[in-house]
Every structure is written in C-alpha cells, then in structure tokens.
Design a protein around this motif. Structure first.
Motif, mmCIF file in Angstrom:
data_model
loop_
_atom_site.group_PDB
_atom_site.id
_atom_site.type_symbol
_atom_site.label_atom_id
_atom_site.label_comp_id
_atom_site.label_asym_id
_atom_site.label_seq_id
_atom_site.Cartn_x
_atom_site.Cartn_y
_atom_site.Cartn_z
ATOM 1 N N UNK A 1 8.508 -9.181 1.287
ATOM 2 C CA UNK A 1 9.773 -8.801 1.907
ATOM 3 C C UNK A 1 10.586 -7.883 1.013
ATOM 4 N N UNK A 2 10.567 -8.157 -0.289
ATOM 5 C CA UNK A 2 11.303 -7.317 -1.232
ATOM 6 C C UNK A 2 10.723 -5.917 -1.267
ATOM 7 N N UNK B 1 4.301 -4.311 -7.913
ATOM 8 C CA UNK B 1 3.559 -5.563 -7.801
ATOM 9 C C UNK B 1 4.380 -6.769 -8.234
ATOM 10 N N UNK B 2 5.536 -6.538 -8.828
ATOM 11 C CA UNK B 2 6.348 -7.665 -9.288
ATOM 12 C C UNK B 2 7.249 -8.226 -8.190
ATOM 13 N N UNK B 3 7.081 -7.709 -6.967
ATOM 14 C CA UNK B 3 7.959 -8.157 -5.892
ATOM 15 C C UNK B 3 7.179 -8.901 -4.824
ATOM 16 N N UNK C 1 15.082 -14.412 0.314
ATOM 17 C CA UNK C 1 13.983 -13.506 0.039
ATOM 18 C C UNK C 1 14.332 -12.518 -1.072
ATOM 19 N N UNK D 1 16.024 -4.863 -10.362
ATOM 20 C CA UNK D 1 14.771 -4.467 -9.732
ATOM 21 C C UNK D 1 14.405 -3.025 -10.071
ATOM 22 N N UNK E 1 -1.606 4.436 2.003
ATOM 23 C CA UNK E 1 -0.305 4.728 2.595
ATOM 24 C C UNK E 1 0.674 5.352 1.622
ATOM 25 N N UNK E 2 0.552 5.050 0.323
ATOM 26 C CA UNK E 2 1.555 5.619 -0.573
ATOM 27 C C UNK E 2 1.426 7.132 -0.673
ATOM 28 N N UNK F 1 0.819 -1.207 0.000
ATOM 29 C CA UNK F 1 0.000 0.000 0.000
ATOM 30 C C UNK F 1 0.851 1.255 0.000
ATOM 31 N N UNK F 2 2.081 1.163 0.510
ATOM 32 C CA UNK F 2 2.843 2.397 0.664
ATOM 33 C C UNK F 2 3.727 2.702 -0.543
ATOM 34 N N UNK F 3 3.722 1.819 -1.539
ATOM 35 C CA UNK F 3 4.464 2.120 -2.770
ATOM 36 C C UNK F 3 3.454 2.401 -3.872
ATOM 37 N N UNK F 4 3.604 3.533 -4.531
ATOM 38 C CA UNK F 4 2.678 3.883 -5.606
ATOM 39 C C UNK F 4 2.760 2.825 -6.705
ATOM 40 N N UNK F 5 1.639 2.106 -6.960
ATOM 41 C CA UNK F 5 1.700 0.972 -7.896
ATOM 42 C C UNK F 5 2.029 1.374 -9.333
ATOM 43 N N UNK F 6 1.938 2.654 -9.650
ATOM 44 C CA UNK F 6 2.174 3.066 -11.045
ATOM 45 C C UNK F 6 3.570 3.624 -11.262
ATOM 46 N N UNK F 7 4.450 3.475 -10.275
ATOM 47 C CA UNK F 7 5.787 4.023 -10.459
ATOM 48 C C UNK F 7 6.820 2.919 -10.433
ATOM 49 N N UNK G 1 11.455 -2.142 -12.433
ATOM 50 C CA UNK G 1 10.190 -2.865 -12.293
ATOM 51 C C UNK G 1 9.166 -2.082 -11.470
ATOM 52 N N UNK G 2 7.924 -2.605 -11.504
ATOM 53 C CA UNK G 2 6.851 -1.993 -10.725
ATOM 54 C C UNK G 2 6.650 -2.767 -9.418
#
Lengths: 547, 292
Positions: free
Chosen positions: A432-433, A427-429, B5, A421, B183-184, A378-384, A424-425
């Motif tokens: 933990x990554x 959602x590809x992680x 990981x 990495x 949160x983002x 949630x805290x990473x903007x999915x479009x960046x 990439x966007x």
C-alpha cells in the motif's frame, strides 16, 4: 450428527517459522472443526498464515524451516500428525483432496487432461483401464465441462482458465474425498467464471457430503459460499462462527475493520461533471496484436484488443473502464498514455492529438497525462530512492533538481507518508505504501489526467480501502480527472462517476455508474453484475479508525 | 487495533553493510578476497620489494629457491630474480585484467543494451555481428589481432578486450530484454524520460549485478589469455609478466622446474581468487537469496 466424529478437528495448532521471520509462529493456537457437509471459510489478509494451515493438514509444509510445533490435527477422529509419510501419501488424494489457486500450474502441461485424471485412479484404485476412462469422463461431466470426451483428450493449454479449474476440481473429487481443501480456488478467475466455480463446489460438496476448508481473502466469496467463518489475523484466530453471524455482526475489531473495508455496491452521488469541459477524448481507437508466427509454427491469428473505442473524460470526473480479462481494458490505458502505439484513432488531450505528436512533442505532452500502475513493486525502479523517483518527472521536464526534491517531500506528506520515507528504497515499503509513492510520482507533474490501471488489485482489502480513500480525496481536492481501469465492480462502484463496460475490445454499455448498476441494459453487464460475489450481502458499516 | 497502512517499517541498514553481511556468509568467497588483496598488495609493493628493474641480472643464473637470501625464490637462466618477477608480474596481470575487462564490458554493454532495448532490426544486425565474432575461436582471433597490431602491451590489452566482449553483450541483451518490459520502464517513459536516459539510468543499474559477476570471469580469462600469448613468446618482452616467465622457464623445465612453477602458481591463485570473488559477488548481489 453427534455420534459421527467431525471430519476435521484442529486443536491448538502451532506452526513455527524459521528464526529471523517477523514472528516466531505462523499460526498460534488455531482451533477449527469441520463437520460433514460443511463449508468452513478461513479468511485473512496476506501473511496471516491461512495457506500454511492447509499445508500443515496435508503435511506439505516446507520443512524443516517451517514445521508444526504443537497441537493436534484429527481427521475422522484419527490423529494425522503421528502418521508416517507412507500413510500420509495414501490419505492425500484419497481422503483429503486439494484445489489450488492457479490451475495452470497445478496441471502438468505435457500431459492430456485424461491422462492426469487416469493417473489418480491408477495410483489409488484397482479399476481396469475401461472403467477408469468411464469414471474420468463421468467426473468431467459432473463438473459441467462441455463435451467431456474431447476435453479428455485436450492438453491443459487448449481449454480455458475456468475449465482448467473445473478439471482440477474433477481431479480432486475423483476418489470422493471426505475433506476438500480449496486454497483461493477462484482468485485467478474472472467474476463470471468465479461464480460458476463457487456454485460448482457447493453443488458437488452437497452431493458428496464432504467437508470443505475454503481459504480466501475475499469477503464477497465468503458471503457466497460459507457455512462457518474463521478469521485469522497474523496467525491468531480472532473470530469464529456461523457465516451470517460473522458477516453481519462481527465482534472482533479486526473483523470489523476487514468487513468495513469491503467496498459497498452503492455508487457515489451523481456529480454534475458532464457540464465540465472535456479534457481527454478518445476517438475511434483500434489496436490489433499481430502474432508473429515462428519459422516452423506457422502463422497465428492476430488478436483484436480494442476495436473502435470512443470515450470522453470531463474535468474532475472519474471514468471507470470495467471488464473481464481479455476485454482490452488494460490496452486502453496503454494506448491513451501512448505506451503502446495504436493502429488508428485519436487521443485528444485538451484538443491536441497525442497520437500524432512527434517523439519530442510527445515527451513534453506526457506532463499532462500521468499513470498509476497496477503493480507498485514493478513500477518503481528498485535502485532509486523514493525522493528521486518522485522528483524524476519534474527534473526531466526542466525543474530545478533541489526544488523538485523539496516538492517531492511535500508530496509524500500529501499521500500521508512520513518524511523519513524520502531516502529509502522501494523494497522497504509495504504494498500500500508503494502504491502511495506511485500516486505521488504521478501527481508530481501536476497532470490534467491520471490514468490508473488496476491500482488497488494487488493490495489487501483493508489497504485497498485506504488507498481508494486517498485517491478519492486527492481527486476532490486537486480537481483531477481520472481514467480508472479495473476488473473489480465493487471498487468501480465506490469511485467512478461514469463507467464504460468493455467486452472483447468493444464498449457494450456506458453511462452513469448509479444508472448502470441499478438498471443494466446489456446482457453482458447484467451477467457481470449478477456475478459479483456476495452481491446480496451489504457489508454493515462501522466507524473504525482504519477504514 | 490494526495498524495504519502508512506506518513505516524500521529502517534498513545501509546497502554496503547488507552487501558485506551477505558476502561474508560464503567462506570460499572470503578466501578469494584475501588472495585478491594479497595480489593487489604485491602489485603495489613491487617497487619496495625490489626497487630495480626486474629484468636485470640479480645473481648467478639458475640459483634454486631458498639458497641465497638476495634472491629468495631463486633466479632463472639469465640470473633474473624470480621473486621480483612475480611481484612485477602481478602489476602487469592486474593491469591487463582490469583494462581488458573494462574494454570488453564497455563494448558488450553498449551493444547488448542497444540490441536488447530496441529489438527489431537493430537487434538483428548487432546480434549477427556478435555471432560473427563468436564463430572465430577467441585465441585465434587474439593471435591475429596481435599479429596485426604488434605485441606492445597496450595493443595486447585492447586485443584481449576485443575478443572477450561477445559473452557480456549477449548477457546484457538478455537482461535488457527482460527488464525493458517491466513496469518501471513504462513508468519512466510515461514521465517523458528519453531513451538514452532510460537505457543508462533506469535499466542499466538493474542489469549490473550479473555483469559485475561476469566481469570477474572475464578478468580471470584475460589474465590467462595474456599468459598464453606470453608463453608463445608473443607477449611484450619489455615487461616481466607471469606468462613471459613461464614461457622462458619452459626451456629449463627439467633442470629447474621452479622457474615455470612459481609464476604458474601465481596465475592459478589469481584466477582462482577472481572466480571465488565472482561467486561471492553473485551470492551477495543476487536478491533471490535475500531470505534464507
């Protein structure tokens, strides 16, 4: 024991996943036996197929996408897989009961607790109305709900989370089932409530002589409750045996890695940090959430989240803020970073009051205090792209974009991610990554203080150990000051030099982690510490390459 | 041994490829795309098919279709070629559809974003204005605006944009209200990003998919609104538009129905293509459908 058939016998169970999933079978060749009066824990990380196993027994799989592809499930000596849907319906509820993770969603919010208990009896028995009510109230008494008669008439939202889970358990046990399947029944609860619920399950199970299949990811809970343990790894059972054996002397490498990742309850050695200069200081912080009543609903009571909080964070130190849900610990993290406006008090960062800053000054000050969030997705903007996410901070604060991106790539290396990495966007992680990316972003501005709000609570235990290790490493190498908010006392014990314990918005105890853990002064702290699941069990330490 | 990981999963194909794969799954959406491409081609090749003015006299009045190969789809009561009218009409319809949609979306995004992001009194004021617009029926407001501004094609387009912005504004507001608590957004604020940048660079790209889908609906509606105006003889008479053609064909509806039916079919197909396109976009942009 030998002449009665086991309650549940699973032989070579296979559950097929739809095409295109990461593996063809969710479960492959599972063998499991539950004897009467036994609690068997099924342990595994997310995606190991443990919940699907419960679904297969109850025949609640999302068919036809996911279906049983082979094997046998024998309940009291009878094969379940050949039963018709009508026969299964009679068995569900009456002979096999299920306790779900989230009691709020397992109960119908529109009906009273009593109505829902009554419904179970109405469908499965021929009792009269008065008998049913007596039985329901008796059951509520057995799960130790205070004032069962009033709880009978209450709606689910009117009772607390722990009590709701008690109601769900009461519902499951109403018909004295032979087998109880509990799917992470305490994961959504606070530690003190969790311990009570675990004790309750144990107690009732002993009274009824039922078998319990207990699904969990938490080895602390396993240590607390299990008679036997089965460990699942990606659909395969890698180890099975008596609880004491598996917990203290695990044979399989995967089990060893999992157990090795459980943080031990031993605080770190005391560092002489209290002499270092203070970087962050909170003085008399207050925050009240005024609940805005609707036009018709009338005024609601305001909630005091934080009252009169004062703390100090020294350079190079990790200060843990621990407490249960509702203690105001997350509010603290938001006030300190001024994501939430505070009602009163000061937050001094190197002597400058952050709360008195104008919007322009504040934007400049943000450079010095960064945050790692709880939910990395949630805290990473999915479009960046990752590189832009990490470089964003420095660019906003006037760094040259090309240089900022080059630095971002170096930071990826620092948090042990491959340079591939960068483009990439999010959602590809994996979880933990993503949290590593979140940490890299916080580090990009070279802040003086990092506020981490439950940074590992959404992660599997082995991943959690790796991320914690990374955080501890970086803290020592870069001499960071960490304000670490967590509900997990094991995690706090691992990482924090000092902790403050919060209850209902107030600090009830603070001090060096080692001292607080060894000799808690306040009754609440004592209660918290004695509720840590599996506190008497010290995970054996192994040298593994994963932990 | 358990994998570390930090090992990365294999790279995903580029976004456009994924998008196309998902879009392709919906057959109806493919049909919509085909019709849309045909309409665009018609608009582009109108000058090649009939280099002259579509409003000039091309043959005997009221020639039925498939009789004279100079005017394959026949002529209307003034002898104008129906085929070239349909081709040139595609230009006008697409132009009005695209520009009016851009106007509507632009107004809607700005108002919805401000209202949704800031909340409080900003939201109250902007939403009361939106509601004021919504209480007046679209078409009545459009007629009023055209009556005031005049029926030049630029004004008509602008007026259509002005009557269609309320729905996207409310939608953008709802999207922003749910996204601003994520949160983002906090993470961006915590980096010191300004409000403007948060609205347009952080939240807006995430709010775009439903807006893009809705844009196709507005496009279809704008084309219909323009046709309705032209049907009432309030369209711009200097351009051959499908609405104009139907409006004039109405006079000879019994003797030569093709004059109204052919542009009518063109409108139906174009609007249909937009709505199928919107459905396909929805499928392709909606991340909840990712797994299946």
């Amino acid at each position: 024991m030998t002449d009665t058939p086991p309650i549940l016998q699973i032989r070579d169970l296979k559950i097929a996943l739809p095409k295109g999933a990461d593996r063809p079978f969710a479960l492959e060749g599972l063998d499991l036996t539950i004897e009467p009066g036994e609690i068997v824990c099924l342990v595994g990380e997310s995606g190991s197929g443990k919940s699907l196993c419960a679904g297969a027994i109850m025949r609640l799989l999302p068919e036809p996408h996911v279906h049983v592809a082979g094997g046998a499930i024998r309940f009291m000596g009878e094969e379940l897989l050949g039963k018709t849907e009508t026969e299964m319906r009679a068995i569900r509820g009456e002979d096999i009961a299920m306790i779900f993770q989230e009691p709020m969603t397992a109960l119908n919010p529109q009906k009273t607790v009593g109505w829902q208990l009554d419904e179970v009896l109405r469908l499965h028995t021929r009792m009269t109305r008065a008998e049913r009510k007596a039985r329901a109230i008796e059951m509520l008494e057995r799960v130790h709900i205070p004032d069962p008669a009033s709880a009978y008439n209450a709606y689910p939202h009117q009772i607390s989370g722990g009590q709701r889970q008690r109601v769900v358990i009461a519902m499951a046990l109403l018909l004295s089932p032979k087998l109880i399947i509990a799917d992470e029944p305490t994961t959504a609860l606070d530690v003190t409530t969790q311990l009570q619920i675990l004790k309750l399950i144990r107690e009732l199970q002993e009274q009824e002589g039922a078998g319990v299949l207990f699904i969990t990811h938490d080895f602390g809970v396993v240590a607390e409750i299990a008679d036997k343990v089965a460990v699942l790894c990606k659909g395969e059972m890698v180890e099975q045996g008596p609880a004491a054996e598996v917990l203290n002397n695990p044979q399989h490498a995967y089990t060893r890695a999992l157990i090795g990742a459980v943080p031990a309850l031993t605080p770190p050695p005391v560092k002489p940090v209290t002499q270092a200069p203070v970087v962050l200081k909170g003085i008399g912080l207050k925050k009240t959430f005024a609940a805005r009543g609707g036009l018709l609903s009338g005024k609601r009571k305001a909630v005091v989240a934080v009252k009169d909080l004062t703390f100090q964070l020294h350079r190079g130190e990790t200060l843990g803020v621990v407490g249960e849900s509702g203690s105001g610990k997350t509010t603290v993290s938001r006030i300190v970073t001024r994501l939430l406006e505070c009602d009163a008090g000061k937050v001094e960062l190197d002597g400058k009051d952050l709360l008195a800053c104008s919007p322009r000054e504040l934007r400049a000050m943000r450079k010095y205090i960064q945050m790692v969030f709880q939910d990395p997705m949630a805290s990473l903007n999915p479009r960046k792209r990752v590189v832009d996410l990490i470089a964003q901070g420095p660019i906003v604060h006037g760094a040259d974009p090309d240089k900022a991106r080059a630095d971002a790539r170096k930071l990826l290396e620092l948090v042990e991610l491959s340079p591939a990495a960068a483009t990439r966007f999010p959602h590809e992680f994996s979880g933990g990554q993503r949290q590593r990316i979140g940490i890299a972003r916080a580090l990009a501005l070279e802040p003086k203080v990092i506020v981490a709000d439950e940074p590992v609570s959404a992660l599997d235990v082995s991943v959690q150990a790796q991320v914690l290790k990374l955080l501890a490493d970086l803290r020592d190498r870069l001499n960071l000051s960490l304000l670490f908010v967590t509900h997990d006392l094991r995690v706090a014990a691992q990482l924090c030099d000092r902790i403050i314990v919060m209850q209902k918005g107030e600090i009830v105890e603070s001090g060096l982690t080692a001292e607080v853990f060894a000799n808690p002064q306040h009754a609440y702290t004592q209660n918290l510490l004695s509720s840590i699941p599996g506190r008497d069990w010290t995970p054996p330490s192994f040298r593994t390459d994963a932990a | 041994m358990t994998s570390l990981d930090t090992d990365l999963s294999p790279a995903e194909p580029p976004r456009l490829v994924v998008f196309w794969r998902r879009y392709r799954r919906n057959r109806a959406a493919l049909l919509g795309l085909v019709i849309f491409v045909i309409v665009v081609l018609m608009a582009l090749t109108a000058g090649l098919v009939d280099p002259g003015d579509p409003l000039r006299r091309a043959g005997d009045p009221l020639t039925p279709p498939f009789v004279d190969w100079a005017t394959p789809l026949g002529t209307d009561q003034l002898g104008r070629d129906v085929l070239s009218g349909v081709f040139y009409g595609a230009r006008i319809s697409l132009l009005i559809g695209v520009v009016a949609t851009l106007v509507a979306i632009a107004i809607g995004v700005v108002i919805g974003a401000l209202a949704g992001y800031f909340g409080g009194w900003v939201d109250d004021v902007l939403m009361r204005v939106t509601e004021a617009f919504q209480t007046i029926p679209n078409f009545v407001l459009l007629l009023t605006l055209v009556a005031i501004l005049g029926s030049k094609i630029e004004w008509i387009t602008l007026a259509i944009g002005i009557v269609s912005w309320t729905a996207p504004a409310r939608m953008v507001r709802a999207e922003f209200m749910s996204l601003r608590g994520r949160e983002f957004v906090d993470a961006a604020r915590n980096l010191g990003v300004s409000n403007t940048a948060i609205i347009f660079k952080e939240i807006l790209p995430n709010a775009l998919p439903p807006i893009v889908v809705y844009a196709s609906v507005i496009m279809a509606l704008s084309i219909l609104l323009e046709s309705a105006l032209a049907f009432l003889a309030l369209g711009d008479p200097n351009y051959a538009s499908w609405g104009n053609m139907i409006g004039q064909g109405r006079a000879v509806l019994r003797s030569a129905p093709y004059c109204a039916v052919i542009p009518g079919i063109a409108i139906v197909l174009t609007v249909l293509s937009f709505s199928l396109l919107g459905e396909g976009l929805n499928d392709a942009l909606n991340p909840r459908q990712k797994k299946q």
